[in-house]
Scaffold this active site. Structure first.
Site, mmCIF file in Angstrom:
data_model
loop_
_atom_site.group_PDB
_atom_site.id
_atom_site.type_symbol
_atom_site.label_atom_id
_atom_site.label_comp_id
_atom_site.label_asym_id
_atom_site.label_seq_id
_atom_site.Cartn_x
_atom_site.Cartn_y
_atom_site.Cartn_z
ATOM 1 N N SER A 203 -4.484 13.112 2.022
ATOM 2 C CA SER A 203 -3.207 12.867 1.163
ATOM 3 C C SER A 203 -2.946 13.646 0.225
ATOM 4 C CB SER A 203 -3.433 11.369 0.891
ATOM 5 O OG SER A 203 -2.235 10.901 0.135
ATOM 6 N N ALA A 204 -1.681 14.117 -0.097
ATOM 7 C CA ALA A 204 -1.489 14.800 -1.399
ATOM 8 C C ALA A 204 -1.278 13.978 -2.531
ATOM 9 C CB ALA A 204 -0.205 15.614 -1.057
ATOM 10 N N CYS A 328 -4.151 -13.418 -5.930
ATOM 11 C CA CYS A 328 -2.629 -13.770 -6.470
ATOM 12 C C CYS A 328 -1.797 -12.541 -6.387
ATOM 13 C CB CYS A 328 -2.616 -14.518 -7.759
ATOM 14 S SG CYS A 328 -3.260 -15.875 -7.505
#
Lengths: 397, 127
Positions: A203-204, A328
Site C-alpha cells: 500500500s502507498a 467500544c
C-alpha cells in the site's frame, strides 16, 4: 487546542503524504495528464514512462523486477486479487488455504468469502508473543493445501513474522505463499529475489504516499498465475484492468524511492523515540505491552492499561490521535480479535491503546504523549471502582 | 467515535466521583456490569430519614459514555426523593447526553445501578 496542535500517534492507520511525494504528483494531474495506455501520442508516452519509472522504484524497494509489480487501488484490492485469483486459478489442485487469526480483515474477510465459494480455510493461532510457531504452520499443511497467507508486520501490534522461514516451508510443500506487507514497506528490509514469497501486497498510504494506490507483487520465476478479478481492457498484463492513475502511481513510486533511501535513518531515529516512549510509559503501574518487544517494528507500541477502558483513555487524550482495540471503538462491541488471539483477557484487550510513530514524530511529541497518558491514567483510575479502593470499602469483583 | 458536548462535558469533568461507606444504614449501594465485560458502574446514595437523597456519588470503569452516564446520574440524584430515584430511567440519560444508538447499553447500565442502589437502601429497612 486546535486541530493543528494535536499530536499524531496513529501512523499505522495512515501516514501523511510526504511533501516531496505530493510535489512529484501534481504535474501529472494538470499538464502531464495523458493516459499511459494511449500509445499513439506523446501525452500517453510521457505518462507511460512515468508509470514505468514508478514501477522500477517500487520494485527496487522490495528487491523485485519491475515486471513483477501490478498496480491496484490499495493493499485490500491487492490481497483480494492475490487470494481469490490464486485460489480460483489453482482450485483443481486443491481447495485448502492457510492463514492466521491475527491477519488484517482484508485477508480474513477475503478468506471467508472464499469459504463461501467452497474453499476450506485454516485460521492458525499465534503464540502469546504474536508470532507464528513454524511447526504448527507446517503441520497445518495438507495434501490439498494450495495457498498460505501471512502478514509481514501486524497492523495492531507491529510484530514481524518470519516470512522467510514460513515461505521456505511453503516451497517444500509446493504451497503458494502470499505476504501482506502493507505495514512493512519502508520499515523492514525486503528482498523478494531471495525470499521464498510468491505474492506480496503493498500500500502507498502507510509509507508516506497517497491513499487509493497499492501494488501486488506477482513472482515471474517460477511464474504465478492468477484469475483476474477486474475485467475491462486488459491493463497490467490482464491481471488488473482499468486506466492507470498516473499521479497516484508516481506518488507511490516516489514514496517508495524515499523509503529505500531513508529507511535506515528513519528506523534509527524512530527506535530512539520508541525507547524513550516505552521508558516513560513503564513508569505507569499495571501497564502491559501487547506482543513481543524484540521481533517488532519500532514504529508500534500497543499497550494495555489495566482497570481503564481503552476508548475512555482515547477520549480523555484529547490532544492525541491514537487507536484502541477496545470493543467500544468497534461496531461489533467485541474487543480486538488480535489481542484476544494473543491470549490476552477481554479486560486487557478492552484497555488497549495503539501508539504508532512515524517520520514526522518529534521528541517533544513523545514527551507530551508520556505526560498526557500519565495524567489521564491517573484521572481515570481515580474514577474507576476497580482501582485502589479505600481500605474501609471492600468490594468484591 | 465523536460524541456530543454533553457526553464530553460529563466525561472530562465528572460530577460527584466518590465513595461512601456501604455498611452505613443510610447508604445505598448499587452496581451494574463487570470488569470482564468492560463496563462497571457503582452508584451510592445517602438518604435522610424523610427519604430524601442528601448525597450521591459514583465510580465507573468503562467507555466514555459509561462514565458520562454515571456522572449524569449522580448529579441527577442530588436532592431527589427515593421515590423519584426509583423512577430514574435510561431514557433520561439517553436524551440528556444525546447518546448514539450503539451506546444505549451505557444508559441501561446506569439505570440498573441506580435501581440497585435504591433497592439496597430500602432493603436496609430504615425507610
Amino acid at each position: 487546542m486546535s486541530r493543528a496542535q494535536r499530536i499524531y500517534m496513529d501512523y499505522a492507520a495512515t501516514t501523511p503524504v510526504d511533501p516531496r511525494v505530493a510535489d512529484s504528483m501534481i504535474p501529472w494531474l494538470t499538464e502531464r495528464f495523458g493516459n499511459p495506455a494511449s500509445s499513439s501520442h506523446p501525452y500517453g508516452w510521457d505518462a507511460e514512462e512515468a508509470v514505468d519509472q514508478a514501477r522500477r522504484q517500487v520494485a527496487s524497494l522490495v528487491g523485485a523486477e519491475p515486471r513483477e509489480i501490478v498496480w491496484t487501488s490499495g493493499a485490500t484490492e491487492a490481497i483480494n486479487l492475490a487470494l481469490k485469483g490464486a485460489a480460483q486459478f489453482y482450485q483443481s489442485k486443491g481447495r485448502h488455504i492457510i492463514t492466521v487469526r491475527t491477519e488484517h480483515k482484508a485477508v480474513i474477510d477475503t478468506c471467508l468469502a472464499l469459504q463461501d465459494e467452497g474453499f476450506e480455510v485454516t485460521f492458525l493461532d499465534v503464540l502469546p508473543s504474536g508470532l507464528i510457531d513454524p511447526q504448527a504452520f507446517e503441520q497445518a499443511i495438507r495434501p490439498d493445501t494450495i495457498l498460505a497467507s501471512v502478514m509481514l508486520v501486524n497492523n495492531e501490534i507491529g510484530v514481524i513474522q518470519d516470512v522467510q522461514a514460513l515461505g521456505a516451508i511453503c516451497r517444500k510443500h509446493k504451497v503458494l505463499f502470499h505476504v501482506d506487507a502493507a505495514q512493512a514497506t519502508g520499515k523492514v528490509a525486503i528482498n523478494l529475489q531471495e525470499w521464498p514469497v510468491d505474492l506480496m501486497s503493498m500500500s502507498a498510504h502507510k509509507t508516506y504516499g497517497p491513499k487509493g494506490i497499492g501494488a501486488l507483487y506477482i513472482r515471474r520465476k517460477p511464474a504465478v498465475r492468477l484469475k483476474a478479478q477486474i475485467h475491462g481492457g486488459g491493463h497490467e498484463r490482464g491481471f488488473r484492468s482499468g486506466t492507470l492513475a498516473t499521479h497516484q502511481i508516481v506518488g507511490m513510486g516516489r514514496a517508495f524511492e524515499l523509503a529505500a533511501q531513508e529507511m535506515d535513518t528513519d528506523n534509527q531515529r524512530i527506535t530512539a523515540l520508541r525507547d524513550r516512549l516505552w521508558a516513560g510509559l513503564q513508569q505507569i503501574p499495571d501497564l502491559y505491552l501487547n506482543g513481543t518487544f524484540d521481533e517488532r517494528v519500532p514504529h508500534n507500541l500497543n499497550i494495555s492499561v489495566d482497570h481503564i477502558e481503552g476508548e475512555a483513555l482515547m477520549m480523555a487524550l484529547t490532544d492525541l490521535a491514537v487507536s484502541s482495540g477496545s470493543a467500544c471503538t468497534s461496531a461489533s462491541l467485541e474487543p480486538s480479535y488480535v489481542l484476544t488471539a494473543l491470549g490476552r483477557s477481554d479486560q486487557l484487550a478492552h484497555s488497549s491503546l495503539r501508539l504508532s510513530l512515524g517520520r514526522f514524530t518529534t521528541e517533544q511529541d513523545i514527551d507530551d504523549t508520556i505526560a498526557a497518558i500519565g495524567r489521564v491514567v491517573e484521572q481515570l483510575r481515580a474514577i474507576s471502582p476497580l482501582w485502589s479502593e479505600s481500605a474501609s470499602e471492600p468490594f468484591t469483583q | 467515535m465523536r460524541y456530543g458536548d454533553a457526553v464530553m462535558e460529563h466525561f472530562l469533568r465528572p460530577r460527584h466521583v466518590g465513595v461512601m461507606n456501604s455498611s452505613d444504614a443510610d447508604v445505598g449501594t448499587g452496581e451494574a456490569g463487570s470488569y470482564q465485560t468492560g463496563a462497571l458502574i457503582r452508584i451510592q446514595l445517602k438518604v435522610s430519614e424523610q427519604g430524601q437523597i442528601q448525597e450521591s456519588c459514583f465510580k465507573a470503569y468503562g467507555c466514555g459514555c459509561t462514565i458520562a452516564a454515571a456522572s449524569f446520574a449522580a448529579q441527577w440524584l442530588q436532592d431527589r426523593s427515593l421515590e423519584q430515584a426509583a423512577q430514574f430511567s435510561s431514557t433520561d440519560v439517553q436524551q440528556a447526553l444525546e447518546l448514539p444508538p450503539v451506546k444505549v447499553h451505557c444508559a441501561l447500565l446506569v439505570q440498573e445501578a441506580v435501581q440497585a442502589a435504591v433497592a439496597s437502601v430500602q432493603n436496609k429497612g430504615a425507610f
